[in-house]
Write an enzyme that holds these catalytic residues in place. Structure first.
Site, mmCIF file in Angstrom:
data_model
loop_
_atom_site.group_PDB
_atom_site.id
_atom_site.type_symbol
_atom_site.label_atom_id
_atom_site.label_comp_id
_atom_site.label_asym_id
_atom_site.label_seq_id
_atom_site.Cartn_x
_atom_site.Cartn_y
_atom_site.Cartn_z
ATOM 1 N N HIS A 58 9.169 20.433 60.742
ATOM 2 C CA HIS A 58 9.640 20.349 59.349
ATOM 3 C C HIS A 58 9.429 18.997 58.709
ATOM 4 C CE1 HIS A 58 11.807 20.983 55.640
ATOM 5 N NE2 HIS A 58 12.628 19.980 55.925
ATOM 6 N N ASN A 74 11.562 27.025 56.594
ATOM 7 C CA ASN A 74 12.251 27.258 55.331
ATOM 8 C C ASN A 74 11.350 27.834 54.255
ATOM 9 O OD1 ASN A 74 11.170 24.488 55.558
ATOM 10 N ND2 ASN A 74 11.901 24.218 53.465
ATOM 11 N N HIS A 75 10.036 27.729 54.423
ATOM 12 C CA HIS A 75 9.091 28.331 53.475
ATOM 13 C C HIS A 75 8.494 29.628 54.018
ATOM 14 C CE1 HIS A 75 9.478 24.947 50.865
ATOM 15 N NE2 HIS A 75 8.884 24.085 51.686
ATOM 16 N N GLU A 91 3.965 27.301 58.419
ATOM 17 C CA GLU A 91 4.684 27.637 57.188
ATOM 18 C C GLU A 91 4.182 26.917 55.943
ATOM 19 O OE1 GLU A 91 8.575 26.695 56.316
ATOM 20 O OE2 GLU A 91 8.160 24.574 56.273
ATOM 21 N N ASN A 92 3.377 25.865 56.116
ATOM 22 C CA ASN A 92 2.859 25.137 54.952
ATOM 23 C C ASN A 92 1.367 25.328 54.751
ATOM 24 O OD1 ASN A 92 5.168 22.709 55.951
ATOM 25 N ND2 ASN A 92 5.310 23.729 53.969
ATOM 26 N N HIS A 148 7.247 16.617 59.248
ATOM 27 C CA HIS A 148 5.833 16.237 59.169
ATOM 28 C C HIS A 148 5.576 14.814 59.661
ATOM 29 C CE1 HIS A 148 4.635 19.446 55.922
ATOM 30 N NE2 HIS A 148 5.518 19.915 56.804
ATOM 31 N N ASP A 170 3.345 21.354 61.803
ATOM 32 C CA ASP A 170 3.135 22.110 60.569
ATOM 33 C C ASP A 170 1.729 21.926 59.986
ATOM 34 O OD1 ASP A 170 5.812 21.265 61.160
ATOM 35 O OD2 ASP A 170 6.465 22.089 59.246
ATOM 36 N N HIS A 192 13.122 24.341 63.498
ATOM 37 C CA HIS A 192 12.653 23.836 62.205
ATOM 38 C C HIS A 192 13.863 23.271 61.468
ATOM 39 C CE1 HIS A 192 9.334 23.781 59.278
ATOM 40 N NE2 HIS A 192 10.276 23.960 58.349
#
Length: 257
Positions: A175, A68-69, A41-42, A177, A10, A150
């Site tokens: 997810h 999820n984001h 996603e981040n 990290h 991520d 994820h």
């Protein structure tokens, strides 16, 4: 023929994105990488913008996966519908924009990339990721299949690895990290690691300023999370795949600082 696939954890915030832009292509050259998947996603902390998606692509990613984001920045919706290489989890609601599975042509070998999200303590409203994997593996044909799962729970990731062993070439978790030290090849030939880690600040809590994270656990009001400053790391894994069998022959963790 042997193919080396790089999966990158991520990307967190602008520091992580800049680190990716500086180091991804030299790493690809060093490791003789044929195909690269980056979880983005981040990139905005929560979600990513269309500009950031293209920056990840221009940095050297062949496919960009989310989690999820995925819809943290609502303006990404149109890009998800129009961009084949940008994937959101396939087991999200069918009403959601975008898609979660794509087949890429790499000079004659077809690579399927499947993005899934876990339900255990993460996305309770998502469809069952195990049955969603079954459905997506029946669509189209590919010599190699890569899965970004994820998910929060290590048990769910490990179970998915066994469930898909021999049916996909490589499966990695994203997810949390935090990289895990369990890279391996499953008995039937699927390359696996529970979590890749992240691409972002070294001195941080999952990419965020440590003081902010500590304040939240003390019960305070830390405010909007900010990416930490300082040197960054790029974490992920390289999977060596046999193009004739679709099986993995080796997995190597990456931690570039």
């Amino acid at each position: 023929m042997e193919y080396r696939v790089l999966a990158v954890g991520d990307v967190v915030g602008e520091p992580g994105l800049r680190h990716l832009e500086r180091h991804l292509r030299p790493l690809q050259k060093l490791k003789n990488i044929a195909f690269t998947v980056v979880n983005g996603e981040n990139a905005s902390g929560v979600g990513l913008t269309e500009e950031q998606a293209w920056r990840i692509r221009d940095a050297g990613a062949d496919a960009v996966t989310l989690g999820n984001h995925a819809f943290g920045k609502t303006q990404i919706a149109a890009c998800l519908d129009e961009t084949s290489w940008l994937l959101r989890p396939a087991n999200l609601s069918g009403r959601a924009p975008g898609h979660g599975c794509e087949i890429f042509d790499l000079g004659g070998v077809r690579i399927r990339v499947l993005n899934l999200i876990g339900r255990c303590d993460l996305s309770w409203g998502a469809d069952n990721p195990f049955t969603a994997a079954d459905r997506n593996l029946e669509r189209g044909e590919a010599e190699l299949t890569l899965v970004d799962f994820h998910a929060e729970a290590t048990s769910e990731k490990l179970a998915m690895g066994y469930y898909l062993d021999g049916r996909v070439s490589a499966l990695w978790g994203t997810h949390t990290h935090v990289p895990t030290a369990d890279e391996r090849v499953y008995p039937k030939g699927t390359g696996y690691i529970t979590d890749l880690g992240m691409t972002g600040p070294v001195e941080s809590v999952l990419g965020i300023e440590p003081a902010q994270s500590v304040e939240s656990f003390l019960g305070g009001l830390p405010g909007r999370y900010r990416p930490a400053a300082g040197p960054c790391k790029l974490q992920g894994a390289v999977f060596t795949l046999d193009g004739s069998t679709g099986r993995c022959t080796g997995v190597e963790r990456i931690d570039l600082r």
